[in-house]
Design a protein around this motif. Sequence first.
Motif, PDB file in Angstrom:
ATOM      1  N   ARG A  49     -94.136  51.021   8.415  1.00 61.10           N
ATOM      2  CA  ARG A  49     -94.994  49.972   9.185  1.00 61.10           C
ATOM      3  C   ARG A  49     -96.397  50.001   8.137  1.00 61.10           C
ATOM      4  N   PHE A  50     -97.178  51.100   7.810  1.00 62.91           N
ATOM      5  CA  PHE A  50     -97.876  51.101   6.936  1.00 62.91           C
ATOM      6  C   PHE A  50     -97.794  50.178   5.642  1.00 62.91           C
ATOM      7  N   LYS A  51     -96.748  50.299   5.093  1.00 63.65           N
ATOM      8  CA  LYS A  51     -96.552  49.802   3.849  1.00 63.65           C
ATOM      9  C   LYS A  51     -96.425  48.448   4.132  1.00 63.65           C
ATOM     10  N   ALA A  52     -95.764  47.699   5.250  1.00 60.85           N
ATOM     11  CA  ALA A  52     -95.533  46.414   5.474  1.00 60.85           C
ATOM     12  C   ALA A  52     -96.860  45.826   5.981  1.00 60.85           C
ATOM     13  N   ALA A  53     -97.800  46.786   6.551  1.00 63.12           N
ATOM     14  CA  ALA A  53     -99.314  45.987   6.745  1.00 63.12           C
ATOM     15  C   ALA A  53    -100.085  46.174   5.537  1.00 63.12           C
ATOM     16  N   LYS A  54     -99.597  46.517   4.447  1.00 62.15           N
ATOM     17  CA  LYS A  54    -100.388  46.842   3.300  1.00 62.15           C
ATOM     18  C   LYS A  54    -101.669  47.540   3.316  1.00 62.15           C
ATOM     19  N   PHE A  88    -106.118  51.254   6.941  1.00 62.19           N
ATOM     20  CA  PHE A  88    -105.892  52.422   6.657  1.00 62.19           C
ATOM     21  C   PHE A  88    -104.846  52.816   7.591  1.00 62.19           C
ATOM     22  N   GLY A  89    -103.840  53.371   7.221  1.00 61.34           N
ATOM     23  CA  GLY A  89    -102.725  53.907   8.161  1.00 61.34           C
ATOM     24  C   GLY A  89    -103.040  55.206   8.780  1.00 61.34           C
ATOM     25  N   ILE A  90    -103.330  55.291  10.170  1.00 56.52           N
ATOM     26  CA  ILE A  90    -103.455  56.725  10.988  1.00 56.52           C
ATOM     27  C   ILE A  90    -102.281  57.066  11.554  1.00 56.52           C
ATOM     28  N   MET A  91    -101.629  58.026  11.089  1.00 56.57           N
ATOM     29  CA  MET A  91    -100.542  58.695  11.712  1.00 56.57           C
ATOM     30  C   MET A  91    -100.949  59.820  12.336  1.00 56.57           C
ATOM     31  N   TYR A  92    -100.642  60.211  13.781  1.00 53.55           N
ATOM     32  CA  TYR A  92    -101.079  61.243  14.333  1.00 53.55           C
ATOM     33  C   TYR A  92    -100.103  61.567  15.596  1.00 53.55           C
ATOM     34  N   ASP A  93    -100.209  62.889  16.048  1.00 47.91           N
ATOM     35  CA  ASP A  93     -99.381  63.409  17.183  1.00 47.91           C
ATOM     36  C   ASP A  93    -100.039  63.467  18.659  1.00 47.91           C
ATOM     37  N   GLN A  94     -99.899  62.789  19.385  1.00 48.61           N
ATOM     38  CA  GLN A  94    -100.436  63.083  20.768  1.00 48.61           C
ATOM     39  C   GLN A  94     -99.523  63.475  21.954  1.00 48.61           C
ATOM     40  N   THR A  95     -98.297  63.599  21.480  1.00 49.72           N
ATOM     41  CA  THR A  95     -97.273  63.962  22.828  1.00 49.72           C
ATOM     42  C   THR A  95     -96.504  64.798  22.160  1.00 49.72           C
ATOM     43  N   GLY A  96     -96.449  65.660  20.839  1.00 47.01           N
ATOM     44  CA  GLY A  96     -95.675  66.479  20.422  1.00 47.01           C
ATOM     45  C   GLY A  96     -96.395  67.905  20.485  1.00 47.01           C
ATOM     46  N   PRO A  97     -95.711  68.794  19.556  1.00 45.93           N
ATOM     47  CA  PRO A  97     -96.430  70.136  19.621  1.00 45.93           C
ATOM     48  C   PRO A  97     -97.891  70.224  19.068  1.00 45.93           C
ATOM     49  N   GLU A 121    -109.956  48.397   9.358  1.00 51.39           N
ATOM     50  CA  GLU A 121    -108.844  48.412  10.306  1.00 51.39           C
ATOM     51  C   GLU A 121    -107.799  49.569  10.441  1.00 51.39           C
ATOM     52  N   TRP A 122    -107.597  49.894  11.649  1.00 53.93           N
ATOM     53  CA  TRP A 122    -106.553  50.964  11.656  1.00 53.93           C
ATOM     54  C   TRP A 122    -105.265  50.401  11.762  1.00 53.93           C
TER      55      TRP A 122
END
Lengths: 361, 424
Positions: free
Chosen positions: B97-102, B38-47, B78-79
């Motif tokens: 990146r997600f796309k490349a990692a399938k 799974f692609g996990i996209m998140y924000d831990q440094t932004g607003p 796997e993340w």
Amino acid sequence: MVNRECGVFFSTYAADMRLFPLPLTRWTMVGIAGLGFVVFPLVASDYFLNIANLVCIAAVGAIGLNLLVGYTGQISVGHGAFIAAGAYAGALVVTRAGLPFWIALPFGGLMAAVVGAFFGIPSLRIKGLYLAIATLAAQFIIEWLIIHIEWISGGAESTVTVPKAAIGPWVLDTLLEQYFLNLIVLSLAIVFAMNLVRSPIGRAFIAIRDRDVAAEVIGVNLFRYKLLAFAVSSFYAGVTGILYALYLGAANYEQFDIATSIDFLAMIIIGGLGSILGSVFGAFFITVLPMALRVAVDGAVTAALFLFPAANISHVVQSMTAVKLILFGGLIIVFLIVEPEGLNKLWRNIKDYFRVWPYSY
Amino acid sequence: MKGSKWLVTVVASIAGLLAFTLIGAPVADGQSKEPIRFGIMYDQTGPTSVWGVPIVAGARDYTRLVNKKGGINGHPIEWVEHEMGYKVPTAIEGYERFKAAKVVAFWAWGTPIIYALWERATTDKIPATTPGFGRADAADGERYRYVFPMAASYWSQAGAGVKFIMDQWKKEGKTGKPKIAFLYWDNPAGREPFPILEKLQKQEGFQFKSWAVPTPGLEMSAQVQDIVRRYRADWVITHIWSKAPAISIKEFKRLGFPMNRVVSFVWGAAEHDMIAAGWDVAEGYYGMQFAGVGADYPVHREIAQMYKEEGKTPPKEMFEISVGYNRGMLWVGVMIEAARLALDKYGWPLDGAKLQKGFEMIDGVRGLEGVAPQLKITPKDHEGGGYVQIFQTRGGKIVPATDWFHGYRDVVLEAVYATKEGKK
């Protein structure tokens, strides 16, 4: 290397005025163009093509801002807003009027130029930090207009969906095709800017930057040239905006906020004020640095979990992620201390070193 | 020359870390089958980092729990993680990146990022989940085939908020129609509920007026004063986030407005808002949720047990910011459920197209009973019913005030499918 002026003589004015008078520089340029247009597209994966696209688009905007800040000495914190103006103007031309992108590109640029020149009017009376605050107002005014005028924003979401660029039936929908589009626009932007800054107009810009009173005394029309600088700079910003809209498939003002303006300022300061090549370096640096840091932080997380298997993953990731921001700021400081005049100066130092190599005198 | 040494050190250390990432790839815990990524996209440094931290913690713990129990039919999860600081260029990099990692599906985080990515995701046939972020009409599954809002959109929240108020109004035996004030963040996400609220005003005949809070949402005393003193609202709906909810709570309290007449949308009613405003100040405050709140559900006991076996303590987010933690579990839980359904029906190897079908078969989320609503995603409805539950702040805790419900579903769906003909 034999990259020196010694022994190169010109017998015509045309030869003297060439953009790259030295044969070696010309061959270097051909080499770089070959790398950019042939070698890189052949070897790069989608991942790197995407980064290259982002760098190309950002570089166009950075060159524009450098013309204004680096060459003319007028500080602007409203670059993000001008990018948004161009993005929406171009997007509306494509979607409402159904015109192709190669009309939208100059149209959005012109629209942004008009907006930029308008917000540049205060520069006639105020300078420096005061001007920065005045251009900051552009950021808020343009944002407000985009959100609240539905004719521009197209509804509550304030987003205009843009179809991919197309030349007749040929739709540029792969990253590779978009890379060529962005690279061609960037090349045009570089060549135009390099010619502009060595023309009478560019010399007027530089005169205004160095001392506006003196410039006026020798006959530079401040009103005209200051507004021209704003217009040219905003034209570049507008083109950047449309390139973003075409690349992402949507014009959305949220990605052109005040932080974007600051990012562009950071690009030209790190790249080198008053330098076209520096703008490209700066755009590359600011775009790629967060990605490189992300890779480094991921590595550090893996390392930490490998060394301390008992640690709580969530906590490790959180603390390491926080380090990323510190590193980002820290690296910018380091680069500015190492070379206050920017990456372009570093590049010149390298060139100067090899110019007299292997003798250091 | 001193400078170049510096540079060499920096470059070398980055290169060293890079090498470590490549070599030190995560070790699977004895599972032999191929992983599901799974692609996990998140924000831990932004607003939005205040939400990013607990949501990712919840999602991570739930993923580990599922892996410990044998993954999905033996395939571990796997993340591919990507922290993007709410910046569009960084987010697109993450997508590549997600796309490349399938990856077979990914989280998209943040309204501008969704706009930048949904078309690519559709072209590449990778389902994107967009819970709680903009674009309510993405619920139309026939138009946005690879976008899954999978949680109540702002339109559904508007419907639910009005229904809740009308029900309370009737329950209290009042006559006439309530006066409703709407306090919203002045940006696209904040303005999104308007079409539904305006339509419901015509349909139900209540009085309605709105007040905007400009970015960065730290100052709203004039607006609140106007709502309380001049407009004399009976009920207030708030749709603000980050630091603004706590400020609005304090302002309403200061002017003596009863807290149990305020109902917040999903981003304005988490524990961290109550902590910032003060639990006693927020006493009575209603908040909408699309995932359960608190750490008393069965799945929390299993996660605590897992930590106990490892000899560690669970992250503090689990108890202290359970609103976010539970949302994280729900968000990743729906992806896991979709993968499970797709694997059962279409078999290995999984890909984005199969998972898209898996998402459309979801009817309830197994393993997350209580935390998740009775989510029912269909090829037509990618929102899954638009269910919310209203919670109330009472005695230093956030406790349920209603059951799962949705309000004015017909009005919301009409708007969702109307946009198809409306624009372009």
